[in-house]
Write a protein that holds these residues in place. Sequence first.
Motif, PDB file in Angstrom:
ATOM      1  N   LEU A 184      -7.544  -1.822  -5.863  1.00 57.63           N
ATOM      2  CA  LEU A 184      -6.524  -1.913  -4.814  1.00 57.63           C
ATOM      3  C   LEU A 184      -5.626  -3.135  -4.903  1.00 57.63           C
ATOM      4  O   LEU A 184      -4.512  -3.107  -4.378  1.00 57.63           O
ATOM      5  CB  LEU A 184      -7.197  -1.910  -3.437  1.00 57.63           C
TER       6      LEU A 184
ATOM      7  N   MET B  35       0.840  -1.190   0.000  1.00 56.08           N
ATOM      8  CA  MET B  35       0.000   0.000   0.000  1.00 56.08           C
ATOM      9  C   MET B  35       0.886   1.255   0.000  1.00 56.08           C
ATOM     10  O   MET B  35       1.332   1.711   1.045  1.00 56.08           O
ATOM     11  CB  MET B  35      -0.909   0.009   1.231  1.00 56.08           C
TER      12      MET B  35
ATOM     13  N   THR C  15      -7.778   3.537  -0.537  1.00 55.48           N
ATOM     14  CA  THR C  15      -8.052   2.403   0.360  1.00 55.48           C
ATOM     15  C   THR C  15      -9.071   2.806   1.419  1.00 55.48           C
ATOM     16  O   THR C  15     -10.034   2.067   1.686  1.00 55.48           O
ATOM     17  CB  THR C  15      -6.743   1.934   1.042  1.00 55.48           C
TER      18      THR C  15
ATOM     19  N   LEU D  55      -5.665   5.391 -11.674  1.00 61.64           N
ATOM     20  CA  LEU D  55      -5.962   4.607 -10.471  1.00 61.64           C
ATOM     21  C   LEU D  55      -5.778   3.113 -10.715  1.00 61.64           C
ATOM     22  O   LEU D  55      -5.612   2.333  -9.773  1.00 61.64           O
ATOM     23  CB  LEU D  55      -7.409   4.868 -10.010  1.00 61.64           C
TER      24      LEU D  55
ATOM     25  N   ASP E 147       0.337   6.979  -2.017  1.00 62.90           N
ATOM     26  CA  ASP E 147      -0.743   7.556  -2.843  1.00 62.90           C
ATOM     27  C   ASP E 147      -1.994   6.667  -2.912  1.00 62.90           C
ATOM     28  O   ASP E 147      -3.025   7.082  -3.422  1.00 62.90           O
ATOM     29  CB  ASP E 147      -0.231   7.852  -4.261  1.00 62.90           C
ATOM     30  N   LYS E 148      -1.875   5.433  -2.401  1.00 66.73           N
ATOM     31  CA  LYS E 148      -3.038   4.537  -2.456  1.00 66.73           C
ATOM     32  C   LYS E 148      -3.863   4.583  -1.170  1.00 66.73           C
ATOM     33  O   LYS E 148      -4.959   4.012  -1.099  1.00 66.73           O
ATOM     34  CB  LYS E 148      -2.564   3.105  -2.692  1.00 66.73           C
TER      35      LYS E 148
END
Lengths: 201, 193
Positions: free
Chosen positions: A73, A31, A39, A196, A34-35
């Motif tokens: 994700l 992770m 999340t 994304l 930027d994620k």
Amino acid sequence: MHIVDGALSTQVLVVGAAVSCLGLALGLRRMPLDKIPVTGMLAATFFVASLIHVPLGPSSLHLIMNGVAGLLLGWAAVPALFIGLLLQAVFFGYGGITVLGINTVNVALPAVAVFYLVRPFIIGARASQGLFWGAVGGGLAVALTTLMVAASLWVSGDEFIPTAKLVLISHIPVVIIEALLSGATVYLVCKVKPELFMGRG
Amino acid sequence: MLIRLSQLLVLLLLIVSSAAWAHKVIFDVYQSGSVIEGELGFSNGDMAVAQRISVTDGAGVEIDQVYTDEEGFFVYTPATQDHLNFEVDLGAGHVAEATINWVPKSAEVVTLKGAENTEIAKLYKPSTVAAAEQASVVSEVQKLSAQVRQMRRELRAYKEKNDLQSVLGGIGYILGLVGLGYYLAARRKLRGD
């Protein structure tokens, strides 16, 4: 889709907890900075979506949204969905603490599967193609979750085929709704923020 | 055009599906005089009709079974004094159980030992109570029992209500965790730099 405390055997609970711990570790490692907002947003989406039910005859079903979480994700979907399940158990008593591990596995592993099976078709695709593959991913994730729930119950003593039929058939409306919702979401993301879908997940 | 359609679809599905909330199994068992009463249903108010409930003793051996009526209600009269467990399986992982220590209420029989010669004892002798009066008392007790049952249902529905504050509280926790995640990730990045 929440299996409650007392429905499963100890072996299933232990294996579920162990697999979910591995998934959590892998998800947290994968992770990047930027994620984190995505999340958090998807954890909140799952938390709220699972509280909303779709009336169906004498019963009702709820949305899951694990397909979208998986597509966006990858492995980071595991901590996102785990947090959603944990808060639902603590705040509303859905599922339970002892079944948290296996519930996480049942919801998050299909999300990861969809990441590997469907996301390659979305990367670089046109928005209309994203709509189709998003719908496939959303529907597939729910279908896989129902099968895993049935498998968990089967290992704990229930007969697999009748249980799988019951869970899968009762969730056909959810599969359709989630396919529509996931398709629309992926279409939007492809149009406005296709990056994304980048990254290794 | 398609963007607007997809936005509309997402919004529509969320609005339509927010008409109601998810549910869980609700199973209550309680002692009511000389019997055990119970109710089985879901947190959204739907009751489980004609559902089989297994009754097991303290050793986990099934000793009896009972079925819910059209209101999800059941009455069970135990044969012996024991630690009773009521288990139900509604399928697809929906199970519930409730335990009760069954003690027959023999204490309900009023004894006025040593007071036979008093005026109070004479007043409470069964022979002095008219049959019509007894019927009236039974009727009142039944009404009261129905009211208590209704209040139990309302109390349970209130407890199971998912209010907006709880939902917002959950989202708040998620935001807090996002902040924590940012802090840890930033610290890791700074160390790396």
